[in-house]
Design a protein around this motif. Structure first.
Motif, PDB file in Angstrom:
ATOM      1  N   GLY A  76       1.737   5.097 -16.704  1.00 38.12           N
ATOM      2  CA  GLY A  76       0.899   6.564 -16.345  1.00 38.12           C
ATOM      3  C   GLY A  76       0.628   7.652 -17.635  1.00 38.12           C
ATOM      4  N   SER A  77      -0.182   8.472 -17.355  1.00 39.72           N
ATOM      5  CA  SER A  77      -0.273   9.239 -18.294  1.00 39.72           C
ATOM      6  C   SER A  77      -0.060  10.699 -17.957  1.00 39.72           C
ATOM      7  CB  SER A  77      -2.076   9.470 -18.369  1.00 39.72           C
ATOM      8  OG  SER A  77      -2.580   9.859 -16.883  1.00 39.72           O
ATOM      9  N   ASP A 104      -6.772   7.435 -10.532  1.00 38.36           N
ATOM     10  CA  ASP A 104      -5.652   8.376 -10.263  1.00 38.36           C
ATOM     11  C   ASP A 104      -5.585   8.597  -8.611  1.00 38.36           C
ATOM     12  OD1 ASP A 104      -4.421   8.685 -12.745  1.00 38.36           O
ATOM     13  OD2 ASP A 104      -5.716  10.707 -13.134  1.00 38.36           O
ATOM     14  N   LEU A 105      -4.408   8.775  -8.082  1.00 38.87           N
ATOM     15  CA  LEU A 105      -4.299   9.423  -6.646  1.00 38.87           C
ATOM     16  C   LEU A 105      -4.636  10.865  -6.820  1.00 38.87           C
ATOM     17  CD1 LEU A 105      -3.056   8.569  -3.810  1.00 38.87           C
ATOM     18  CD2 LEU A 105      -0.775   9.475  -4.809  1.00 38.87           C
ATOM     19  N   PRO A 106      -5.513  11.042  -5.837  1.00 39.00           N
ATOM     20  CA  PRO A 106      -5.873  12.493  -5.828  1.00 39.00           C
ATOM     21  C   PRO A 106      -4.632  13.484  -5.247  1.00 39.00           C
ATOM     22  CG  PRO A 106      -7.464  10.984  -4.798  1.00 39.00           C
ATOM     23  CD  PRO A 106      -6.425  10.255  -4.937  1.00 39.00           C
ATOM     24  N   HIS A 111       3.361   9.392  -9.890  1.00 41.25           N
ATOM     25  CA  HIS A 111       2.497   8.784  -8.978  1.00 41.25           C
ATOM     26  C   HIS A 111       1.150   9.088  -8.960  1.00 41.25           C
ATOM     27  CE1 HIS A 111       5.774   6.572  -6.717  1.00 41.25           C
ATOM     28  NE2 HIS A 111       6.363   7.744  -6.704  1.00 41.25           N
ATOM     29  N   PHE A 112       0.686  10.135  -9.468  1.00 39.35           N
ATOM     30  CA  PHE A 112      -0.718  10.707  -9.277  1.00 39.35           C
ATOM     31  C   PHE A 112      -1.208  10.587 -10.613  1.00 39.35           C
ATOM     32  CE2 PHE A 112       1.872  13.222  -6.416  1.00 39.35           C
ATOM     33  CZ  PHE A 112       0.948  12.900  -5.168  1.00 39.35           C
ATOM     34  N   TYR A 113      -0.831  10.000 -11.690  1.00 36.29           N
ATOM     35  CA  TYR A 113      -1.447   9.549 -13.084  1.00 36.29           C
ATOM     36  C   TYR A 113      -1.378   8.229 -13.529  1.00 36.29           C
ATOM     37  CZ  TYR A 113      -0.988  14.823 -13.402  1.00 36.29           C
ATOM     38  OH  TYR A 113      -0.959  16.240 -13.468  1.00 36.29           O
ATOM     39  N   MET A 114      -1.255   7.272 -12.642  1.00 38.17           N
ATOM     40  CA  MET A 114      -1.122   6.031 -12.830  1.00 38.17           C
ATOM     41  C   MET A 114      -2.726   5.542 -13.072  1.00 38.17           C
ATOM     42  SD  MET A 114       1.967   5.538 -13.094  1.00 38.17           S
ATOM     43  CE  MET A 114       2.111   3.811 -13.148  1.00 38.17           C
ATOM     44  N   GLY A 115      -3.636   6.083 -12.790  1.00 38.65           N
ATOM     45  CA  GLY A 115      -4.946   5.322 -12.821  1.00 38.65           C
ATOM     46  C   GLY A 115      -5.659   5.312 -14.293  1.00 38.65           C
ATOM     47  N   GLN A 138      -5.622  -1.876  -6.424  1.00 38.51           N
ATOM     48  CA  GLN A 138      -6.087  -0.495  -6.002  1.00 38.51           C
ATOM     49  C   GLN A 138      -5.788  -0.362  -4.487  1.00 38.51           C
ATOM     50  OE1 GLN A 138      -7.455   2.338  -8.165  1.00 38.51           O
ATOM     51  NE2 GLN A 138      -6.995   2.977  -5.924  1.00 38.51           N
ATOM     52  N   TRP A 139      -5.042   0.614  -4.216  1.00 35.42           N
ATOM     53  CA  TRP A 139      -5.012   0.871  -2.767  1.00 35.42           C
ATOM     54  C   TRP A 139      -6.260   1.555  -2.200  1.00 35.42           C
ATOM     55  CZ3 TRP A 139      -1.404  -2.002  -0.169  1.00 35.42           C
ATOM     56  CH2 TRP A 139      -0.116  -2.168  -0.983  1.00 35.42           C
ATOM     57  N   PHE A 140      -6.836   1.227  -1.157  1.00 39.03           N
ATOM     58  CA  PHE A 140      -8.088   2.048  -0.457  1.00 39.03           C
ATOM     59  C   PHE A 140      -7.392   2.426   0.725  1.00 39.03           C
ATOM     60  CE2 PHE A 140     -10.430  -1.252  -3.395  1.00 39.03           C
ATOM     61  CZ  PHE A 140     -11.014  -0.155  -3.973  1.00 39.03           C
ATOM     62  N   HIS A 141      -7.291   3.819   0.954  1.00 37.53           N
ATOM     63  CA  HIS A 141      -7.099   4.507   1.962  1.00 37.53           C
ATOM     64  C   HIS A 141      -7.930   4.352   3.145  1.00 37.53           C
ATOM     65  CE1 HIS A 141      -3.535   7.123   0.306  1.00 37.53           C
ATOM     66  NE2 HIS A 141      -3.846   6.275  -0.782  1.00 37.53           N
ATOM     67  N   TYR A 142      -7.428   4.683   4.282  1.00 36.31           N
ATOM     68  CA  TYR A 142      -8.450   4.140   5.472  1.00 36.31           C
ATOM     69  C   TYR A 142      -9.860   5.080   5.116  1.00 36.31           C
ATOM     70  CZ  TYR A 142     -10.109   4.055  10.349  1.00 36.31           C
ATOM     71  OH  TYR A 142     -10.821   4.159  11.384  1.00 36.31           O
TER      72      TYR A 142
END
Length: 307
Positions: free
Chosen positions: A117-118, A150-152, A172-176, A202-206
């Protein structure tokens, strides 16, 4: 569209499988045995991958081996985040892979999630990408970087222990490799030379609005492989198959590893996505249905022609 399927995600991590309900993983083992057999019945050529483990624990693999699981999967997978959460150094990656190979010598080991992550500094991620490529690309058959985006911050990270994680939760929010606002980080430039060999996870949410942008970026980078998820829980949402179809159609130009996971609340021993299902055959049926829909067996004549 799908070249491999993964059964569950991090089953030895309480964020994804409840150890209080299934402390010896016997329910998990039964579920995976049924799923492996069901998928093989639909498409005997489909590569079946055991859900990537985190932590990397050879004793866990030995336990599943004792319960017959390794007879119903073709590949083992591991996840590691040594610069963010793991209590080992990044240079230990080859040794960590060797620990699993030692207890399961007949199964290839894939690294289905590796990331840096960053959160602390973007330069750390940039270093992590380069060093990971040096350590793993010639060591294992497949590597998947977590993640592209990144996870929003308005979303929630999938974890059962947010409070216990403290500041680690926000990593978790800085892994992209790409920020929430769509701008690339320095780590993306470090990743680009390896995109044809290092896949993306890459997880894609619904009904994830980021799907078209992800495809655009992956084609621009020359990515060949992507690992993503088809959520069993989401399959009960309205128009779920329409969303699955759009997702798989968008990814049709890539080699896709589809991860099947997340228990529907109404089917678990407890109403939570980490709960073992009351009827494990229902998970196996879901896996088989998805393979039948997106990666059915080749007709007999086509199969003979490949020999």
């Amino acid at each position: 569209m799908i070249d491999s399927v993964m059964f569950w995600n991090e089953p030895n991590n309480k964020s994804h499988w409840d150890p209080e309900i299934d402390p010896d993983w016997s329910q998990f083992a039964r579920m995976i045995n049924l799923a492996g057999q069901a998928v093989a019945g639909v498409n005997p050529d489909m590569t079946r991958v055991l859900g990537g483990i985190s932590p990397i624990d050879p004793n866990y693999i030995t336990r599943l081996k004792e319960m017959g699981v390794l007879g119903n999967v073709d590949v083992l997978a591991v996840h590691g985040f040594p610069l963010d959460w793991n209590l080992w150094q990044i240079n230990e990656w080859p040794a960590k892979v060797a620990e699993i190979e030692a207890v399961a010598p007949n199964h290839p080991v894939w690294v289905s999630e590796v990331g840096v992550g960053s959160f602390g500094a973007e330069e750390v991620q940039e270093f992590g990408v380069r060093r990971t490529a040096e350590l793993l690309l010639d060591r294992v058959p497949r590597v998947y970087w977590y993640s592209l985006f990144d996870l929003p911050h308005s979303w929630e990270a999938t974890t059962r222990h947010k409070e216990a994680e403290g500041s680690s939760y926000y990593r978790h929010f800085y892994m992209g490799l790409i920020r929430e606002d769509g701008t690339p980080k320095p780590g993306l430039d470090a990743y680009a030379p390896h995109a044809d060999r290092m896949g993306l996870m890459q997880w894609f949410h619904y009904e994830d609005p980021r799907l078209p942008l992800a495809v655009e970026w992956m084609k621009r980078l020359g990515v060949r492989r992507i690992r993503t998820g088809l959520s069993w829980a989401d399959s009960f949402r309205p128009n779920a198959l329409d969303w699955f179809d759009r997702q798989m159609e968008a990814l049709q130009d890539f080699d896709v590893m589809a991860t099947y996971c997340f228990t529907p609340e109404h089917l678990g021993h407890q109403p939570h996505h980490t709960s073992p299902p009351r009827e494990p055959q229902q998970f196996a049926d879901f896996c088989a249905a998805m393979v039948e829909r997106y990666a059915p067996a080749l007709p007999a004549r086509a199969t003979a022609g490949r020999a």
